[in-house]
Enzyme design. Sequence first.
Site, mmCIF file in Angstrom:
data_model
loop_
_atom_site.group_PDB
_atom_site.id
_atom_site.type_symbol
_atom_site.label_atom_id
_atom_site.label_comp_id
_atom_site.label_asym_id
_atom_site.label_seq_id
_atom_site.Cartn_x
_atom_site.Cartn_y
_atom_site.Cartn_z
ATOM 1 N N CYS A 92 0.632 -6.881 -1.840
ATOM 2 C CA CYS A 92 0.313 -6.659 -0.527
ATOM 3 C C CYS A 92 -0.854 -8.012 -0.354
ATOM 4 O O CYS A 92 -0.627 -9.167 -0.967
ATOM 5 C CB CYS A 92 -0.767 -5.408 -0.457
ATOM 6 S SG CYS A 92 -2.367 -5.474 -1.300
ATOM 7 N N ASN A 141 -4.705 -7.550 -2.729
ATOM 8 C CA ASN A 141 -4.440 -6.806 -3.962
ATOM 9 C C ASN A 141 -5.586 -6.121 -4.368
ATOM 10 O O ASN A 141 -6.208 -5.945 -5.454
ATOM 11 C CB ASN A 141 -4.418 -7.803 -5.228
ATOM 12 C CG ASN A 141 -3.832 -7.203 -6.346
ATOM 13 O OD1 ASN A 141 -4.242 -7.807 -7.637
ATOM 14 N ND2 ASN A 141 -3.228 -6.178 -6.209
ATOM 15 N N CYS A 197 -6.215 -3.090 -2.240
ATOM 16 C CA CYS A 197 -5.978 -1.600 -1.499
ATOM 17 C C CYS A 197 -4.526 -1.052 -1.855
ATOM 18 O O CYS A 197 -4.452 -0.460 -2.687
ATOM 19 C CB CYS A 197 -6.004 -1.896 0.183
ATOM 20 S SG CYS A 197 -7.672 -2.051 0.516
ATOM 21 N N ARG A 198 -3.484 -1.594 -0.866
ATOM 22 C CA ARG A 198 -2.243 -1.096 -0.959
ATOM 23 C C ARG A 198 -1.565 -1.300 -2.383
ATOM 24 O O ARG A 198 -1.007 -0.476 -3.075
ATOM 25 C CB ARG A 198 -1.506 -1.426 0.220
ATOM 26 C CG ARG A 198 -1.823 -1.190 1.420
ATOM 27 C CD ARG A 198 -1.101 -1.765 2.396
ATOM 28 N NE ARG A 198 -1.407 -3.215 2.724
ATOM 29 C CZ ARG A 198 -1.190 -3.874 3.663
ATOM 30 N NH1 ARG A 198 -0.162 -3.512 4.444
ATOM 31 N NH2 ARG A 198 -1.659 -5.161 3.613
ATOM 32 N N SER A 199 -1.505 -2.471 -2.769
ATOM 33 C CA SER A 199 -0.753 -2.927 -3.935
ATOM 34 C C SER A 199 -1.363 -2.167 -5.525
ATOM 35 O O SER A 199 -0.732 -1.581 -6.171
ATOM 36 C CB SER A 199 -0.629 -4.243 -4.196
ATOM 37 O OG SER A 199 -1.635 -4.902 -4.319
ATOM 38 N N ASP A 203 -2.046 -1.508 6.570
ATOM 39 C CA ASP A 203 -3.047 -1.909 5.924
ATOM 40 C C ASP A 203 -4.360 -1.205 6.179
ATOM 41 O O ASP A 203 -4.973 -0.840 7.375
ATOM 42 C CB ASP A 203 -3.438 -3.353 6.119
ATOM 43 C CG ASP A 203 -4.479 -3.935 5.219
ATOM 44 O OD1 ASP A 203 -5.398 -3.148 4.547
ATOM 45 O OD2 ASP A 203 -4.743 -5.154 5.536
#
Length: 163
Positions: A9, A12, A14-16, A127
């Site tokens: 993401c 690095n 939150c999402r990933s 996001d």
Amino acid sequence: MTYRVCFVCTGNICRSPMAEFVFRARVAEAGLDGLVEVDSAGTGGWHEGDPADPRTVSVLAEHGYDSGHTARQFEASWFARLDLVVALDEGHLKALRRLAPTEQDAAKVRLLRSYDPTAGDDLDVPDPYYGGMEGFEECLAMVEASSTGLLDAVREQAEERAA
């Protein structure tokens, strides 16, 4: 031979990392942890060395996932050792494909939600960073929904390689 997957993401945090820990749990549940290695990175280095966002950690913990994480930036040289690079949105997909040293490396980059047959046309995982906890819950739901199809694809590749 180990099959290597990296989720990417922006920062690095939150999402990933959320995708990394959910998918790592799915790999372990499937008994593939000896065949598949899972990690994550960001397209940028803004948060390099930082832990995951506390909201990411909280949502993962609430749903029974581990979350020990240190952010890092994706490097073009990693393509050589990776089998699959999973982008969390279209912007990441484009950035990673531009960064890829070869066409074969660019072909390793896929969108996470492309593994979710119910995703429809919008394959971005939004996001959640600038919003509240509901965005992190939504992110987790999208990651979990995509993990089954991703696991099926990775299992097939990993088992072929091990045979």
